[in-house]
Design a protein around this motif. Sequence first.
Motif, PDB file in Angstrom:
ATOM      1  N   SER A  61       0.903  -1.169   0.070  1.00 27.67           N
ATOM      2  CA  SER A  61       0.036   0.156   0.030  1.00 27.67           C
ATOM      3  C   SER A  61       0.801   1.271   0.061  1.00 27.67           C
ATOM      4  N   GLY A  62       1.914   1.272   0.857  1.00 27.60           N
ATOM      5  CA  GLY A  62       2.760   2.332   0.735  1.00 27.60           C
ATOM      6  C   GLY A  62       3.675   2.666  -0.577  1.00 27.60           C
ATOM      7  N   ASP A  63       3.713   1.630  -1.332  1.00 31.74           N
ATOM      8  CA  ASP A  63       4.257   1.785  -2.650  1.00 31.74           C
ATOM      9  C   ASP A  63       3.073   2.381  -3.664  1.00 31.74           C
ATOM     10  N   THR A  64       2.011   1.994  -3.492  1.00 35.91           N
ATOM     11  CA  THR A  64       0.794   2.682  -4.023  1.00 35.91           C
ATOM     12  C   THR A  64       0.705   4.122  -3.949  1.00 35.91           C
ATOM     13  N   ILE A  65       0.975   4.539  -2.727  1.00 34.70           N
ATOM     14  CA  ILE A  65       0.733   5.962  -2.457  1.00 34.70           C
ATOM     15  C   ILE A  65       1.709   6.600  -3.030  1.00 34.70           C
ATOM     16  N   GLU A  66       3.013   6.043  -2.879  1.00 32.27           N
ATOM     17  CA  GLU A  66       4.187   6.729  -3.691  1.00 32.27           C
ATOM     18  C   GLU A  66       3.976   6.813  -5.293  1.00 32.27           C
ATOM     19  N   TRP A  67       3.603   5.577  -5.832  1.00 33.95           N
ATOM     20  CA  TRP A  67       3.250   5.779  -7.318  1.00 33.95           C
ATOM     21  C   TRP A  67       2.505   6.861  -7.843  1.00 33.95           C
ATOM     22  N   PHE A  68       1.349   7.034  -7.002  1.00 38.59           N
ATOM     23  CA  PHE A  68       0.160   8.016  -7.317  1.00 38.59           C
ATOM     24  C   PHE A  68       0.823   9.329  -7.242  1.00 38.59           C
ATOM     25  N   SER A  69       1.579   9.421  -6.003  1.00 40.61           N
ATOM     26  CA  SER A  69       2.160  10.884  -5.827  1.00 40.61           C
ATOM     27  C   SER A  69       3.033  11.201  -6.957  1.00 40.61           C
ATOM     28  N   ASN A  70       3.882  10.258  -7.319  1.00 42.76           N
ATOM     29  CA  ASN A  70       4.938  10.410  -8.355  1.00 42.76           C
ATOM     30  C   ASN A  70       4.291  10.751  -9.633  1.00 42.76           C
ATOM     31  N   HIS A  71       3.009  10.472  -9.859  1.00 44.88           N
ATOM     32  CA  HIS A  71       2.317  10.728 -10.972  1.00 44.88           C
ATOM     33  C   HIS A  71       1.035  11.822 -10.975  1.00 44.88           C
ATOM     34  N   GLY A  72       1.393  12.337  -9.844  1.00 47.71           N
ATOM     35  CA  GLY A  72       0.557  13.763  -9.809  1.00 47.71           C
ATOM     36  C   GLY A  72      -0.587  13.725  -8.818  1.00 47.71           C
ATOM     37  N   VAL A  73      -0.825  12.396  -8.300  1.00 46.24           N
ATOM     38  CA  VAL A  73      -2.005  12.185  -7.456  1.00 46.24           C
ATOM     39  C   VAL A  73      -1.802  12.018  -5.934  1.00 46.24           C
ATOM     40  N   GLU A  74      -2.373  12.846  -5.063  1.00 48.59           N
ATOM     41  CA  GLU A  74      -2.225  12.651  -3.529  1.00 48.59           C
ATOM     42  C   GLU A  74      -3.202  11.908  -3.266  1.00 48.59           C
ATOM     43  N   LEU A  75      -3.102  10.919  -2.259  1.00 51.53           N
ATOM     44  CA  LEU A  75      -4.276  10.371  -1.470  1.00 51.53           C
ATOM     45  C   LEU A  75      -4.274  10.770  -0.097  1.00 51.53           C
ATOM     46  N   LYS A  76      -5.258  10.352   0.565  1.00 55.96           N
ATOM     47  CA  LYS A  76      -5.873  10.699   1.605  1.00 55.96           C
ATOM     48  C   LYS A  76      -6.206   9.436   2.335  1.00 55.96           C
ATOM     49  N   ILE A  77      -6.137   9.501   4.004  1.00 51.77           N
ATOM     50  CA  ILE A  77      -6.580   8.245   4.424  1.00 51.77           C
ATOM     51  C   ILE A  77      -7.732   8.692   5.386  1.00 51.77           C
ATOM     52  N   GLU A  78      -8.998   7.925   5.170  1.00 52.26           N
ATOM     53  CA  GLU A  78      -9.986   7.909   6.125  1.00 52.26           C
ATOM     54  C   GLU A  78     -10.201   7.392   7.260  1.00 52.26           C
ATOM     55  N   ASP A  79     -11.025   7.671   8.309  1.00 55.24           N
ATOM     56  CA  ASP A  79     -10.982   7.304   9.645  1.00 55.24           C
ATOM     57  C   ASP A  79     -10.842   5.474   9.624  1.00 55.24           C
ATOM     58  N   ASP A  80     -11.544   4.958   8.587  1.00 58.45           N
ATOM     59  CA  ASP A  80     -11.506   3.490   8.583  1.00 58.45           C
ATOM     60  C   ASP A  80     -10.683   2.928   7.787  1.00 58.45           C
ATOM     61  N   GLY A  81      -9.510   3.664   7.357  1.00 60.57           N
ATOM     62  CA  GLY A  81      -8.374   3.080   6.471  1.00 60.57           C
ATOM     63  C   GLY A  81      -8.610   3.254   5.121  1.00 60.57           C
ATOM     64  N   ARG A  82      -9.675   3.498   4.748  1.00 54.91           N
ATOM     65  CA  ARG A  82      -9.754   3.588   3.295  1.00 54.91           C
ATOM     66  C   ARG A  82      -8.998   4.899   2.744  1.00 54.91           C
ATOM     67  N   MET A  83      -8.281   4.626   1.269  1.00 59.32           N
ATOM     68  CA  MET A  83      -7.555   5.758   1.014  1.00 59.32           C
ATOM     69  C   MET A  83      -8.450   6.174  -0.582  1.00 59.32           C
ATOM     70  N   PHE A  84      -8.519   7.432  -0.598  1.00 58.15           N
ATOM     71  CA  PHE A  84      -9.023   8.068  -1.712  1.00 58.15           C
ATOM     72  C   PHE A  84      -8.148   9.387  -2.171  1.00 58.15           C
ATOM     73  N   PRO A  85      -8.310   9.504  -3.453  1.00 55.99           N
ATOM     74  CA  PRO A  85      -7.677  10.946  -3.934  1.00 55.99           C
ATOM     75  C   PRO A  85      -8.101  12.191  -3.121  1.00 55.99           C
ATOM     76  N   ILE A  86      -7.346  12.934  -3.021  1.00 57.65           N
ATOM     77  CA  ILE A  86      -7.700  14.090  -1.949  1.00 57.65           C
ATOM     78  C   ILE A  86      -8.923  15.095  -2.780  1.00 57.65           C
ATOM     79  N   SER A  87      -9.012  14.671  -3.953  1.00 55.77           N
ATOM     80  CA  SER A  87     -10.062  15.346  -4.860  1.00 55.77           C
ATOM     81  C   SER A  87     -11.368  14.725  -4.554  1.00 55.77           C
ATOM     82  N   ASP A  88     -11.448  13.551  -4.056  1.00 57.97           N
ATOM     83  CA  ASP A  88     -12.630  12.738  -4.026  1.00 57.97           C
ATOM     84  C   ASP A  88     -13.424  12.564  -5.083  1.00 57.97           C
ATOM     85  N   SER A  89     -12.643  12.302  -6.268  1.00 61.73           N
ATOM     86  CA  SER A  89     -13.058  12.202  -7.368  1.00 61.73           C
ATOM     87  C   SER A  89     -12.536  10.894  -8.186  1.00 61.73           C
TER      88      SER A  89
END
Length: 409
Positions: free
Chosen positions: A85-113
Motif C-alpha cells: 500500500s505504501g508503494d501505491t501511495i508513492e506511485w500515485f504521488s509520483n504521477h501527480g495524485v495525492e491520496l488521503k486516509i479516512e478514519d476507517d483506513g480507506r484511501m481516496f484521492p484528495i479530490s474525492d473524485s
Amino acid sequence: MMIHYDIIIVGGGAAGFFTAINIAENNPKLKIAILERGKEVLSKVRVSGGGRCNVTHACFIPNDLVKFYPRGEKELKGPFHQFCSGDTIEWFSNHGVELKIEDDGRMFPISDSSQTIIECFLTATKNLKIDVLTGQSVQSIYASETSEATYWKLDTNHESFKCGKLIMTTGSNPKIWEMLENLGHSIIPPVPSLFTFNIKDTRIKDLMGVSAVAAVKVKDSKLNASGPLLITHWGMSGPGILRLSAWGARDLAAKNYQFTLQVNWLNDMDFESVSDALKAIKGENAKKLVSKFCPFEFPKRLWESLLTAAGITTEKWADVSKKQLNDLTNQLTNGQFQVNGKSTFKEEFVTAGGIDLKEINFKTMESKLLKNLYFAGEILNIDAITGGFNFQNAWTGGFILANAIANES
C-alpha cells in the motif's frame, strides 16, 4: 491484415492500465496496446467508492494486508513484500495524485473524485504512446510457436492482432475464461463475493438507515464477522455483512443464499454479561419506562423494536418479568434472521473465482502452462473484502508483471 505489437493487454480497467503504464515506463521502446471491448475504459474505476475511487487501504504490513483476502492470502504474501500500500501511495504521488486516509483506513484521492485517477491513467498512456483501442471484443486467442518463442494471435470483432507477450486483465469475464480454459487453464467457477442480504423481518421493517456495530454469524457454520451493520429497505448491508459475504462466498452460494443469520447487536458482549447488565439496570431504574431508558450505546429505534420482539411494550423496569428479560437478552445477543437471497453491493460487483492460482508464477505473474501469457487483477481467483483491497491486488500484480518483463528485456 495482422496488426503487430510487442505487448497486448486485453482489458481496459484498473489492472490493464496500471500494468501498461509500468511496462512502458520500464521499456519505452516497446509497442504496447490495450484492447477494451466496451466503448469506454476504466468504467469500474469511475463508479468505485461511490464515485470517489477507493484506491487502496492504509494497511502497510504485507503479512497483515493478506488477511483481507478470502482467496489469494497465501499467494499474495510474496508480491505484497515487493509492492504494498505504501508503494501505491508513492506511485500515485509520483504521477501527480495525492491520496488521503479516512478514519476507517480507506484511501481516496484528495479530490474525492475517481475522475482524478482516470485522468492520471489516460494522461500517462497518451504520454507513453500506448495505444488504447476501444470496441475491440476478443473472439479468439491462440498461440503460434516457433523454435525460439511463443507468439500470440488474437481476433477481435474488428481486427487481427499479433504480439510477443499477451496480458489478460479482463476481470470477471466468462467468455475470456472459456477461451483460456480451451488453452489448458483451469477456471474456478465464479460466484458473487461482495453482496448484501435480503431479509424480510418485522424487527427491521421500518428501520432503514439505522446502523450498529454488530457480530454476525451464519447459523450452523464457522462463518462469522463483525463490523458496522446497516439496515436497508431490502435487509442488511454494511461492512460487517460484506465481510461475511466475502469470506462465505462459496458456502453461501452452495446454500442458494437461503440461511439463518445470527446477529449480536452488542458485538462483543455475550448472553451472560448482557443478562447481568439488564438485571442490574432493572434494580437501579425500577420506576423508569424500559422504552425510554436504553442502557447500551444503541440506536433508540432498534432498541424499541427489539423490546417489542421480546414482548415488552409499556412496562417500567420493575414490571419486566424474568422471561421477558431473558427474551430481550436473546434478541440483543442472538437475534435470528432468515436470509432469502442477496443483492449486489452498489456497482462494485466482485466475484470469487477465475484462473486457478496454482497455475500462476507469482514472482512474474506469468502462466505456468503457457509461455508469454500473463495475468493481473480479478481475472485470477483472488478477491478481497471492501475497502480498497481489490484495487491493491491489481496494482501489485501489474507492478510485478511489468518488472518481470523489464528484467527479460
